[in-house]
Enzyme design. Structure first.
Site, short mmCIF file in Angstrom:
data_model
loop_
_atom_site.label_atom_id
_atom_site.label_comp_id
_atom_site.label_asym_id
_atom_site.label_seq_id
_atom_site.Cartn_x
_atom_site.Cartn_y
_atom_site.Cartn_z
N GLY A 12 0.84 -1.20 0.00
CA GLY A 12 0.00 0.00 0.00
C GLY A 12 0.87 1.24 0.00
N LEU A 13 0.23 2.38 -0.13
CA LEU A 13 0.95 3.65 -0.22
C LEU A 13 1.61 4.00 1.11
CD1 LEU A 13 -1.65 5.79 -2.23
CD2 LEU A 13 0.42 4.68 -3.11
N SER A 14 2.55 4.91 1.06
CA SER A 14 3.21 5.39 2.26
C SER A 14 2.17 5.99 3.22
CB SER A 14 4.24 6.45 1.87
OG SER A 14 4.85 6.99 3.01
N GLY A 15 2.26 5.63 4.47
CA GLY A 15 1.35 6.17 5.49
C GLY A 15 0.02 5.45 5.58
N GLY A 17 -0.57 2.49 6.69
CA GLY A 17 -0.67 1.74 7.96
C GLY A 17 0.01 0.38 7.94
N LYS A 18 0.84 0.13 6.93
CA LYS A 18 1.48 -1.19 6.79
C LYS A 18 2.34 -1.53 8.01
CE LYS A 18 3.62 0.12 3.02
NZ LYS A 18 3.11 1.51 2.99
N THR A 19 3.21 -0.62 8.38
CA THR A 19 4.14 -0.89 9.49
C THR A 19 3.38 -1.03 10.80
OG1 THR A 19 5.83 0.38 8.34
CG2 THR A 19 6.20 -0.01 10.68
N SER A 86 5.88 -1.89 -2.24
CA SER A 86 5.86 -2.91 -3.30
C SER A 86 4.80 -2.59 -4.36
CB SER A 86 5.66 -4.32 -2.71
OG SER A 86 4.71 -4.36 -1.68
P1 ADP Z 1 3.15 2.80 6.30
O1 ADP Z 1 3.98 1.75 6.97
O2 ADP Z 1 2.09 2.23 5.42
O3 ADP Z 1 3.98 3.84 5.61
P2 ADP Z 1 2.65 3.69 9.00
O4 ADP Z 1 2.18 2.45 9.69
O5 ADP Z 1 4.07 4.13 9.21
O6 ADP Z 1 2.32 3.57 7.43
O7 ADP Z 1 1.72 4.92 9.40
C1 ADP Z 1 0.31 4.82 9.40
C2 ADP Z 1 -0.30 5.93 10.26
O8 ADP Z 1 -1.72 5.83 10.18
C3 ADP Z 1 0.09 5.80 11.72
O9 ADP Z 1 0.29 7.09 12.25
C4 ADP Z 1 -1.16 5.13 12.33
O10 ADP Z 1 -1.31 5.46 13.69
C5 ADP Z 1 -2.27 5.74 11.49
N1 ADP Z 1 -3.49 4.92 11.42
C6 ADP Z 1 -4.75 5.39 11.56
N2 ADP Z 1 -5.67 4.42 11.45
C7 ADP Z 1 -4.99 3.27 11.24
C8 ADP Z 1 -5.39 1.91 11.05
N3 ADP Z 1 -6.68 1.55 11.06
N4 ADP Z 1 -4.43 1.00 10.84
C9 ADP Z 1 -3.13 1.36 10.81
N5 ADP Z 1 -2.67 2.63 10.97
C10 ADP Z 1 -3.60 3.59 11.21
#
Ligand code: ADP
Length: 180
Positions: A12-15, A17-19, A86
């Site tokens: 999925g896109l950056s931000g 929630g993957k991590t 990815s």
């Molecule tokens: P990615 O790894 O995709 O770049 P991150 O996990 O680093 O994204 O960041 C996701 C952000 O979205 C975090 O600040 C997280 O707290 C927020 N968030 C809000 N709702 C959700 C959700 N349902 N699942 C995962 N993250 C969430």
């Protein structure tokens, strides 16, 4: 407990929630007695893929390297959680087709939500044109057509997403602590 090797791949896109989701699932699976490893895209780029850029070729190389390690660990009974943008469908399919068991998890939220979240401040920069080849803004992202799990993190809470992930893990034979 006998551990079932598997690859659970968050794309999925950056931000999106993957991590965050991979970390939460990692804790649950670890507490359920499994051997778990988390390969995070950002961390991998600091080590295994250091020096790679963001061309299609380099992105594919990065994903293939992650996939190689993930599949190797999975063959030995580890549950491997991968969180990496990815962006290319065919490359994800290629690496996941080699996993003993797999789940492709599409972590999805609209671009407007992600630019508002802007966890790492990258969207503001990308929108100002300061980051060339930023996925979703100036570089392609190919969403899975038939993901095993599709999460909308703008509509489902972290806990709700986690429940869906635990149920999906159960479906491929991974014992979890099912929550009420
Ligand atoms: P990615 O790894 O995709 O770049 P991150 O996990 O680093 O994204 O960041 C996701 C952000 O979205 C975090 O600040 C997280 O707290 C927020 N968030 C809000 N709702 C959700 C959700 N349902 N699942 C995962 N993250 C969430």
């Amino acid at each position: 407990m006998t551990s079932t090797g598997a690859v659970i791949w968050f794309t999925g896109l950056s931000g999106a929630g993957k991590t965050t989701l991979a970390r939460a699932l990692e804790v649950c699976l670890y507490e359920a007695g499994h051997r778990v490893e988390h390969l995070d895209g950002d961390a991998v780029r600091e080590h295994l893929s250091k020096g790679l850029g963001f061309s299609r070729e380099d992105r594919d190389t990065n994903v293939r390297r992650i996939g190689f390690v993930a599949n190797l660990l999975a063959k030995h009974g580890v549950i491997v959680l991968v969180s990496a943008i990815s962006p290319y469908r065919a490359t994800r399919q290629e690496v996941l087709s080699q996993a003993p068991r797999k789940l492709e998890v599409f972590v999805d939220a609209p671009l407007e939500v992600l630019t508002q979240r802007d966890v790492k401040g990258l969207y503001a920069k990308a929108l100002r044109g300061e980051i060339p080849q930023f996925t979703g803004i100036s570089d392609p992202y190919e969403p899975p057509l038939l993901p095993d799990v599709h999460l909308r993190t703008d509509q489902q809470s972290l806990q709700e997403c986690l429940e869906v992930l635990l149920q999906a893990a159960e479906r491929i034979g991974i014992r979890t602590r099912v929550r009420a």
